[in-house]
Design a protein around this motif. Structure first.
Motif, PDB file in Angstrom:
ATOM      1  N   UNK A  35       0.782  -1.217   0.000  1.00 41.67           N
ATOM      2  CA  UNK A  35       0.000   0.000   0.000  1.00 41.67           C
ATOM      3  C   UNK A  35       0.820   1.277   0.000  1.00 41.67           C
ATOM      4  N   UNK A  36       0.133   2.383   0.314  1.00 43.21           N
ATOM      5  CA  UNK A  36       0.793   3.681   0.255  1.00 43.21           C
ATOM      6  C   UNK A  36       1.934   3.772   1.270  1.00 43.21           C
ATOM      7  N   UNK A  37       1.832   3.022   2.389  1.00 43.67           N
ATOM      8  CA  UNK A  37       2.905   3.025   3.378  1.00 43.67           C
ATOM      9  C   UNK A  37       4.204   2.494   2.776  1.00 43.67           C
ATOM     10  N   UNK A  38       4.116   1.420   1.988  1.00 43.66           N
ATOM     11  CA  UNK A  38       5.315   0.870   1.364  1.00 43.66           C
ATOM     12  C   UNK A  38       5.911   1.844   0.364  1.00 43.66           C
ATOM     13  N   UNK A  39       5.076   2.526  -0.381  1.00 40.41           N
ATOM     14  CA  UNK A  39       5.567   3.492  -1.374  1.00 40.41           C
ATOM     15  C   UNK A  39       6.357   4.619  -0.702  1.00 40.41           C
ATOM     16  N   UNK A  40       5.825   5.172   0.393  1.00 43.84           N
ATOM     17  CA  UNK A  40       6.541   6.280   1.029  1.00 43.84           C
ATOM     18  C   UNK A  40       7.810   5.785   1.721  1.00 43.84           C
ATOM     19  N   UNK A  41       7.801   4.543   2.191  1.00 44.20           N
ATOM     20  CA  UNK A  41       9.023   3.988   2.781  1.00 44.20           C
ATOM     21  C   UNK A  41      10.100   3.786   1.723  1.00 44.20           C
ATOM     22  N   UNK A  42       9.686   3.368   0.539  1.00 46.82           N
ATOM     23  CA  UNK A  42      10.657   3.268  -0.561  1.00 46.82           C
ATOM     24  C   UNK A  42      11.271   4.644  -0.838  1.00 46.82           C
ATOM     25  N   UNK A  43      10.440   5.672  -0.856  1.00 45.78           N
ATOM     26  CA  UNK A  43      10.947   7.017  -1.123  1.00 45.78           C
ATOM     27  C   UNK A  43      11.846   7.510   0.015  1.00 45.78           C
ATOM     28  N   UNK A  44      11.457   7.214   1.263  1.00 45.92           N
ATOM     29  CA  UNK A  44      12.276   7.621   2.402  1.00 45.92           C
ATOM     30  C   UNK A  44      13.662   6.974   2.343  1.00 45.92           C
ATOM     31  N   UNK A  45      13.706   5.714   1.907  1.00 51.92           N
ATOM     32  CA  UNK A  45      14.986   5.014   1.824  1.00 51.92           C
ATOM     33  C   UNK A  45      15.894   5.610   0.746  1.00 51.92           C
ATOM     34  N   UNK A  46      15.284   6.401  -0.148  1.00 54.81           N
ATOM     35  CA  UNK A  46      16.073   7.085  -1.187  1.00 54.81           C
ATOM     36  C   UNK A  46      16.363   8.540  -0.821  1.00 54.81           C
ATOM     37  N   UNK A  47      16.160   8.877   0.448  1.00 53.17           N
ATOM     38  CA  UNK A  47      16.528  10.200   0.926  1.00 53.17           C
ATOM     39  C   UNK A  47      15.431  11.238   0.888  1.00 53.17           C
ATOM     40  N   UNK A  48      14.217  10.845   0.519  1.00 51.90           N
ATOM     41  CA  UNK A  48      13.106  11.805   0.488  1.00 51.90           C
ATOM     42  C   UNK A  48      12.655  12.143   1.908  1.00 51.90           C
ATOM     43  N   UNK A  49      12.282  13.389   2.103  1.00 49.23           N
ATOM     44  CA  UNK A  49      11.750  13.826   3.388  1.00 49.23           C
ATOM     45  C   UNK A  49      10.258  13.478   3.437  1.00 49.23           C
TER      46      UNK A  49
END
Length: 410
Positions: free
Chosen positions: A134-148
């Motif tokens: 879900x959307x939680x996994x998507x934002x975690x993927x982005x966080x792991x790439x340095x996104x705030x």
């Protein structure tokens, strides 16, 4: 000559019947109705989110096939299921842009079997909840790439996350079925795409985040696939201008504004009064349900001017007490089916309903107290089959009228 005329009439009649039941064209919309092969199309269906998961294991595919077969026997003609599984166990998408071919082949099998049994499919593209990523996994993927990232709701606004999701849209929509050789975007077995299962953005009650996201993603999907219908995946909650109609909470969506987006082809509604009004009794929940259904039918008819699909409805056996479980569930189902038929029989906006959820026998670990196993629930199965027949009669009536009109013009 009389015999030739009679034979010609019989052939024309048989062709008209075939046209009623043919499923080899894309479902379209015309006004407040769904259309298939030139006649209004009504959907009596079910949710079965697990289809891809089981079909990815060849030893379990018989459950997919038997479910389609039994559903078809009861006149069910549409299934809604997941075209997502993000990260975690047996994912479809390991990480952004990295896909599990085994799972994709499972989805290929689902579409091939659905076509075999004359069942249309709605494919949902991501989950609001963390089940299956879900959307939680998507934002975690982005966080792991340095996104705030501040919260899961950044799913709707963060440009990197939106890029991940657009890539998923493109990957699924352009997938070529390994069994049929047909690209998903060209497969009329798919009735519609769904942007998200139960969109919610509780951090933004203004609704702006969701409105902008739906507009952007709907336009993107339509730029790739001009064949299929598209719906947002809304539960039906109203925005700030009509909060009194909601069951005491807001989730950042707006049934009216979200569905007025031109690239959204039809509106959806979910109905779970046992969850939303958990402190109320059964009769009060049924009363709320009647009002909830009728208000949305009127708004879809008079404001949206679009078809309305009751995409999820159900009631938990835990909330029905120890006695008369089947009777109470059947009353709940009949309340939904009566609202659909009352609207549809008059050419109105309600075009069908999909109960949550259909399971095959032997799937005990997937029970969630909302499940319907047709062999175990004869009264509910009969009610479902009767609704199928009633909607089928409406479709045949329109088909006959169309053929009579053609006959009169020749």
């Amino acid at each position: 000559m009389k015999h030739m005329f009679f034979l010609f009439f019989i052939v024309l009649y048989v062709i008209s019947l075939l046209n009623v039941e043919a499923d080899d064209e894309f479902v379209k919309t015309r006004g407040v109705q769904l259309m298939l092969n030139g006649s209004p199309y009504y959907a009596n269906g079910y949710n079965a989110y697990w289809l891809m998961y089981f079909a990815s294991d060849p030893s379990q595919r018989n459950k997919v096939s038997s479910t389609f077969q039994e559903a078809s026997y009861h006149g069910l003609n549409i299934a809604r299921t997941w075209a997502f599984s993000d990260g975690g166990y047996k994912p479809l998408q390991y990480s952004p842009g990295s896909y599990n071919e085994e799972m994709f082949q499972g989805l290929d099998f689902v579409l091939a079997e659905a076509r075999k049994y004359g069942i249309k499919v709605i494919l949902s593209l991501v989950n609001n909840y963390e089940d299956f990523g879900g959307k939680k996994q998507y934002v975690e993927w982005a966080r792991s790439q340095g996104q705030s990232i501040n919260s899961e709701d950044d799913f709707f606004t963060n440009p990197v996350v939106k890029g991940y999701y657009k890539n998923h849209i493109k990957t699924v929509v352009t997938r070529r079925n390994s069994l049929s050789g047909v690209a998903y975007k060209d497969d009329p077995t798919i009735m519609a795409w769904e942007l998200m299962n139960e969109i919610r953005c509780p951090s933004d009650h203004s609704g702006n985040s969701v409105q902008g996201w739906i507009s952007e993603m709907a336009s993107y999907l339509k730029s790739i696939d001009g064949n299929h219908l598209l719906e947002a995946g809304l539960e039906g909650f109203y925005g700030q201008s009509k909060t009194e109609s909601n069951p005491n909470f807001q989730v950042g969506t707006d049934f009216i504004a979200n569905n007025q987006i031109p690239t959204i082809d039809f509106a959806t509604l979910h109905s779970y009064p046992d969850q939303w009004l958990s402190n109320s009794g059964y009769e009060d929940q049924i009363s709320f349900l009647r009002g909830w259904l009728n208000e949305h039918i009127q708004d879809a008819q008079n404001i949206l001017h679009k078809p309305l699909l009751f995409a999820e409805f159900g009631i938990s056996s835990k909330n029905l007490g120890s006695s008369n479980n089947s009777t109470k569930r059947d009353q709940f189902f009949n309340t939904v089916y009566s609202a659909i038929y009352s609207s549809a029989s008059g050419g109105g906006t309600a075009v069908g309903g999909l109960f949550w959820q259909l399971l095959a026998e032997g799937m005990d670990s997937f029970r969630d107290d909302y499940e319907v196993i047709l062999a175990e629930s004869p009264s509910t199965a009969t009610l479902i089959a009767q609704e199928s027949q009633k909607l089928k009669r409406i479709r045949k009536m329109y088909a006959r009228l169309k053929n009579i009109d053609k006959w009169n013009k020749t």
